[in-house]
Design an enzyme around this catalytic site. Structure first.
Site, PDB file in Angstrom:
ATOM      1  N   SER A 134      41.535  42.957  53.312  1.00  0.00           N
ATOM      2  CA  SER A 134      41.922  43.443  51.726  1.00  0.00           C
ATOM      3  C   SER A 134      41.792  42.071  50.744  1.00  0.00           C
ATOM      4  O   SER A 134      42.050  40.992  51.277  1.00  0.00           O
ATOM      5  CB  SER A 134      43.229  43.766  51.943  1.00  0.00           C
ATOM      6  OG  SER A 134      43.897  43.530  50.615  1.00  0.00           O
ATOM      7  N   ASP A 171      39.210  58.673  53.143  1.00  0.00           N
ATOM      8  CA  ASP A 171      40.585  58.297  53.579  1.00  0.00           C
ATOM      9  C   ASP A 171      41.671  59.052  52.627  1.00  0.00           C
ATOM     10  O   ASP A 171      41.762  59.635  51.614  1.00  0.00           O
ATOM     11  CB  ASP A 171      40.950  56.577  53.666  1.00  0.00           C
ATOM     12  CG  ASP A 171      41.299  55.989  52.434  1.00  0.00           C
ATOM     13  OD1 ASP A 171      41.460  56.676  51.292  1.00  0.00           O
ATOM     14  OD2 ASP A 171      41.195  54.632  52.306  1.00  0.00           O
ATOM     15  N   THR A 176      37.164  48.428  45.392  1.00  0.00           N
ATOM     16  CA  THR A 176      38.301  49.404  44.961  1.00  0.00           C
ATOM     17  C   THR A 176      38.327  49.529  43.321  1.00  0.00           C
ATOM     18  O   THR A 176      38.574  48.637  42.649  1.00  0.00           O
ATOM     19  CB  THR A 176      39.613  48.978  45.658  1.00  0.00           C
ATOM     20  OG1 THR A 176      39.334  48.873  46.889  1.00  0.00           O
ATOM     21  CG2 THR A 176      40.508  50.063  45.470  1.00  0.00           C
ATOM     22  N   HIS A 200      43.714  56.222  47.380  1.00  0.00           N
ATOM     23  CA  HIS A 200      44.618  55.147  47.705  1.00  0.00           C
ATOM     24  C   HIS A 200      46.118  55.227  48.157  1.00  0.00           C
ATOM     25  O   HIS A 200      47.042  54.956  48.227  1.00  0.00           O
ATOM     26  CB  HIS A 200      45.177  54.117  46.508  1.00  0.00           C
ATOM     27  CG  HIS A 200      44.940  52.728  46.633  1.00  0.00           C
ATOM     28  ND1 HIS A 200      44.041  51.906  46.200  1.00  0.00           N
ATOM     29  CD2 HIS A 200      45.879  51.936  47.306  1.00  0.00           C
ATOM     30  CE1 HIS A 200      44.490  50.735  46.152  1.00  0.00           C
ATOM     31  NE2 HIS A 200      45.602  50.716  47.063  1.00  0.00           N
ATOM     32  N   ARG A 225      47.862  53.614  56.548  1.00  0.00           N
ATOM     33  CA  ARG A 225      49.390  53.336  56.997  1.00  0.00           C
ATOM     34  C   ARG A 225      49.794  53.428  58.605  1.00  0.00           C
ATOM     35  O   ARG A 225      50.571  52.575  59.184  1.00  0.00           O
ATOM     36  CB  ARG A 225      50.197  54.357  56.488  1.00  0.00           C
ATOM     37  CG  ARG A 225      50.369  54.367  55.054  1.00  0.00           C
ATOM     38  CD  ARG A 225      51.485  54.963  54.086  1.00  0.00           C
ATOM     39  NE  ARG A 225      51.733  54.930  52.953  1.00  0.00           N
ATOM     40  CZ  ARG A 225      51.142  55.542  51.790  1.00  0.00           C
ATOM     41  NH1 ARG A 225      49.874  56.393  52.101  1.00  0.00           N
ATOM     42  NH2 ARG A 225      51.321  55.299  50.590  1.00  0.00           N
ATOM     43  N   LYS A 241      35.230  52.364  46.217  1.00  0.00           N
ATOM     44  CA  LYS A 241      36.330  52.944  46.922  1.00  0.00           C
ATOM     45  C   LYS A 241      37.465  53.493  45.819  1.00  0.00           C
ATOM     46  O   LYS A 241      37.685  52.737  44.834  1.00  0.00           O
ATOM     47  CB  LYS A 241      36.917  52.022  47.992  1.00  0.00           C
ATOM     48  CG  LYS A 241      38.381  52.490  48.527  1.00  0.00           C
ATOM     49  CD  LYS A 241      39.076  51.675  49.704  1.00  0.00           C
ATOM     50  CE  LYS A 241      40.515  52.254  50.071  1.00  0.00           C
ATOM     51  NZ  LYS A 241      41.471  52.131  49.226  1.00  0.00           N
ATOM     52  N   TYR A 245      39.013  43.352  44.547  1.00  0.00           N
ATOM     53  CA  TYR A 245      39.410  43.908  43.240  1.00  0.00           C
ATOM     54  C   TYR A 245      38.744  42.934  42.244  1.00  0.00           C
ATOM     55  O   TYR A 245      38.729  41.705  42.291  1.00  0.00           O
ATOM     56  CB  TYR A 245      40.961  43.584  42.854  1.00  0.00           C
ATOM     57  CG  TYR A 245      41.705  44.526  43.973  1.00  0.00           C
ATOM     58  CD1 TYR A 245      41.333  45.958  43.613  1.00  0.00           C
ATOM     59  CD2 TYR A 245      42.787  44.344  44.724  1.00  0.00           C
ATOM     60  CE1 TYR A 245      42.189  46.859  44.479  1.00  0.00           C
ATOM     61  CE2 TYR A 245      43.584  45.018  45.245  1.00  0.00           C
ATOM     62  CZ  TYR A 245      43.213  46.575  45.201  1.00  0.00           C
ATOM     63  OH  TYR A 245      43.875  47.485  45.953  1.00  0.00           O
ATOM     64  N   GLY A 298      45.599  60.021  54.035  1.00  0.00           N
ATOM     65  CA  GLY A 298      46.256  61.008  54.674  1.00  0.00           C
ATOM     66  C   GLY A 298      46.074  61.389  56.228  1.00  0.00           C
ATOM     67  O   GLY A 298      46.388  62.367  56.681  1.00  0.00           O
TER      68      GLY A 298
HETATM   69  C1  LIG Z   1      50.615  48.982  51.986  1.00  0.00           C
HETATM   70  C2  LIG Z   1      49.516  49.475  51.443  1.00  0.00           C
HETATM   71  C3  LIG Z   1      48.559  48.469  50.946  1.00  0.00           C
HETATM   72  C4  LIG Z   1      47.278  48.840  50.544  1.00  0.00           C
HETATM   73  N1  LIG Z   1      46.486  48.055  50.094  1.00  0.00           N
HETATM   74  C5  LIG Z   1      45.234  48.016  49.593  1.00  0.00           C
HETATM   75  C6  LIG Z   1      44.254  47.018  49.105  1.00  0.00           C
HETATM   76  O1  LIG Z   1      44.913  46.096  49.087  1.00  0.00           O
HETATM   77  N2  LIG Z   1      43.100  47.393  48.750  1.00  0.00           N
HETATM   78  C7  LIG Z   1      42.763  48.560  48.708  1.00  0.00           C
HETATM   79  O2  LIG Z   1      41.491  48.762  48.467  1.00  0.00           O
HETATM   80  N3  LIG Z   1      43.308  49.590  49.239  1.00  0.00           N
HETATM   81  C8  LIG Z   1      44.664  49.568  49.679  1.00  0.00           C
HETATM   82  N4  LIG Z   1      45.693  50.315  50.296  1.00  0.00           N
HETATM   83  C9  LIG Z   1      45.026  51.860  50.372  1.00  0.00           C
HETATM   84  C10 LIG Z   1      44.404  51.893  51.818  1.00  0.00           C
HETATM   85  O3  LIG Z   1      43.212  51.217  51.754  1.00  0.00           O
HETATM   86  C11 LIG Z   1      43.972  53.381  51.898  1.00  0.00           C
HETATM   87  O4  LIG Z   1      43.413  53.858  50.817  1.00  0.00           O
HETATM   88  C12 LIG Z   1      45.150  54.481  52.027  1.00  0.00           C
HETATM   89  O5  LIG Z   1      46.125  53.551  52.872  1.00  0.00           O
HETATM   90  C13 LIG Z   1      44.899  55.532  52.658  1.00  0.00           C
HETATM   91  O6  LIG Z   1      46.186  56.396  52.763  1.00  0.00           O
HETATM   92  P1  LIG Z   1      47.032  56.734  53.906  1.00  0.00           P
HETATM   93  O7  LIG Z   1      47.387  55.435  54.628  1.00  0.00           O
HETATM   94  O8  LIG Z   1      48.198  57.525  53.521  1.00  0.00           O
HETATM   95  O9  LIG Z   1      46.009  57.295  54.902  1.00  0.00           O
HETATM   96  C14 LIG Z   1      46.793  50.162  50.697  1.00  0.00           C
HETATM   97  C15 LIG Z   1      47.493  50.914  51.282  1.00  0.00           C
HETATM   98  C16 LIG Z   1      48.763  50.715  51.640  1.00  0.00           C
HETATM   99  C17 LIG Z   1      49.682  52.002  52.585  1.00  0.00           C
END
Ligand SMILES: Cc1cc2nc3c(=O)[nH]c(=O)nc-3n(C[C@H](O)[C@H](O)[C@H](O)COP(=O)(O)O)c2cc1C
Length: 422
Positions: A131, A349, A181, A318, A373, A294, A155, A351
């Site tokens: 990340s 992604d 993203t 996200h 998650r 993304k 980002y 869910g």
């Molecule tokens: C705590 C947290 C932090 C996240 N940070 C980023 C990030 O830094 N960059 C990014 O592209 N997506 C980030 N995401 C989104 C994840 O890459 C992913 O799209 C998302 O977790 C998918 O949903 P799910 O966890 O409910 O399956 C984050 C998600 C969570 C839960």
């Protein structure tokens, strides 16, 4: 007991044999139990940050509802004795169709943070996407991964020279691709974080890619911390945390105020609300790596991504963290697949909680899925070992779903394996 072939049956056997010796698994299998156990291991603020979504969190619910609407229609009496879970992605054959999604601020889950997740990913043969908001520098993660496949998520900030530096570092530490993203031009209205008035970045968490970067460091001008009134204990804690997050001597950093200055600089530059498709021409010149975008859910955006020469798409909202009331990610997938028409890979992604979810996304045409998650919860419960267990369980569950649905390989998955629930 002889083990039927394949990772699913092998994992089951391992678990049941351990049970005979009285050992119960550390990581729960039910997604709800996994989340609840992780919650008990995290501070309330940390859990809120990870588990929460935007607004009323209806997009999170939509993600699950969209996946649940599709039902698998298993076929019987086919030879499923030898199974192939591999997929081809950006010129590489991967052992399974899973990647670890980029997740920021993993220190909220466990002190091993990104490095623990990176080790687990490498050990299980699953690529990790570092990340942009990581808690540990990408070099530390890459160093812990050996030959493990890694990508870097970016980002696009307003500081071009900083972006260029991140890309150089990603190339130098062996990343295979850059994930840009697009859905986070600003932070979503995250009710749980707002209730706690808690933003991890404000105390220097999740900014390790910045503070480890020579260009970023040259942008930070240490400034004396202004005092307005008597400092509260919370303000002192934040100051200490921000100061500690900056590399170097704590005492000197405290004196110079560089920790707080770094936090302010990150907040100032991290996002680029004016970003448009035209910006990719510049980005393309900065790196030789494939660029994957993304956060796409509209077929027209998918078409634009192809037209702008991008190399892959992640259909994602996200995890429901950005727009409340948005389309479930799985509801968006068929339209994107159709628009792309096989010209570039489409990942999925938001869910994904079990093997069946991955099966469904792949059957509708995704090349691979990102796990979010659930691996963070594994990390919170048992560090690196917890992430490994979450990955192994998911892969095992997927393998069994594949076999029990009458399929031998990922390449056999087709929309005809599914039906929309009445
Ligand atoms: C705590 C947290 C932090 C996240 N940070 C980023 C990030 O830094 N960059 C990014 O592209 N997506 C980030 N995401 C989104 C994840 O890459 C992913 O799209 C998302 O977790 C998918 O949903 P799910 O966890 O409910 O399956 C984050 C998600 C969570 C839960």
């Amino acid at each position: 007991m002889s083990t039927p072939p394949g990772v699913g049956p092998q994992r089951q056997t391992e678990i049941y044999l351990a049970g005979i010796r009285g050992r119960r698994p550390t990581i729960p299998f039910d997604p709800g139990k996994l989340e609840r156990l992780a919650r008990s291991r995290m501070t309330a603020q940390a859990f809120a940050y990870v588990a929460g979504g935007a607004g009323a969190e209806s997009t999170m619910a939509a993600n699950r509802a969209a996946l649940d609407r599709w039902r698998i229609v298993p076929r019987v009496l086919r030879d499923v004795s030898g199974r192939d879970l591999t997929v081809e992605l950006l010129g590489r054959r991967l052992p399974t169709p899973f990647l670890l999604a980029p997740v920021g601020v993993l220190e909220l889950a466990h002190r091993d943070a990104d490095v623990g997740a990176a080790r687990a990913a490498a050990a299980e043969g699953v690529p990790m996407i570092f990340s942009n908001q990581a808690s540990r520098p990408m070099e530390a993660c890459a160093g812990a991964m050996g030959d493990g496949v890694r990508w870097f998520q970016l980002y696009r900030s307003t500081a071009d020279e900083l972006v260029a530096s991140f890309l150089r570092r990603a190339e130098a530490c062996g990343c295979d691709a850059i994930v840009v993203t697009l859905d986070t031009k600003m932070l979503g209205w995250r009710s749980r974080d707002l209730d706690f008035a808690h933003l991890p970045f404000a105390s220097g968490r999740g900014i390790a890619q910045y503070t480890s970067d020579p260009v970023f460091r040259s942008m930070v001008e240490p400034a004396a911390v202004e005092r307005s009134g008597r400092p509260t204990p919370a303000a002192i804690r934040t100051l200490v945390q921000a100061t500690r997050s900056y590399p170097g001597s704590f005492r000197q950093n405290l004196r110079s105020g560089v920790g707080v200055a770094a936090v302010r600089k990150v907040m100032e530059v991290y996002s680029r609300p004016a970003q448009t498709w035209a910006d990719f021409a510049w980005l393309r010149e900065q790196t030789r790596l494939p660029i994957v975008v993304k956060g796409i859910v509209h077929p027209d955006d998918a078409r634009l991504a192809v037209e702008h020469g991008l190399d892959g798409i992640v259909v994602s909202n996200h995890g429901g963290r950005q727009v409340d009331g948005a389309i479930g990610s799985m509801d968006a997938l068929p339209g994107v697949i159709e628009a792309v028409g096989g010209r570039i890979p489409v990942l999925f992604d938001s869910g994904v909680r079990g093997g069946a979810d991955a099966f469904k996304a792949l059957a509708l045409g995704a090349t691979a899925v990102l796990l979010g998650r659930p691996y963070v919860y594994g990390l919170a419960i048992d560090g690196e070992a917890g992430v490994r267990d979450v990955i192994r369980n998911l892969v095992a569950d997927f393998d069994l779903t594949l076999a029990l649905s009458g399929c031998r390989s990922v390449s056999e998955l087709r929309p005809e394996c599914l039906q929309l629930a009445p």
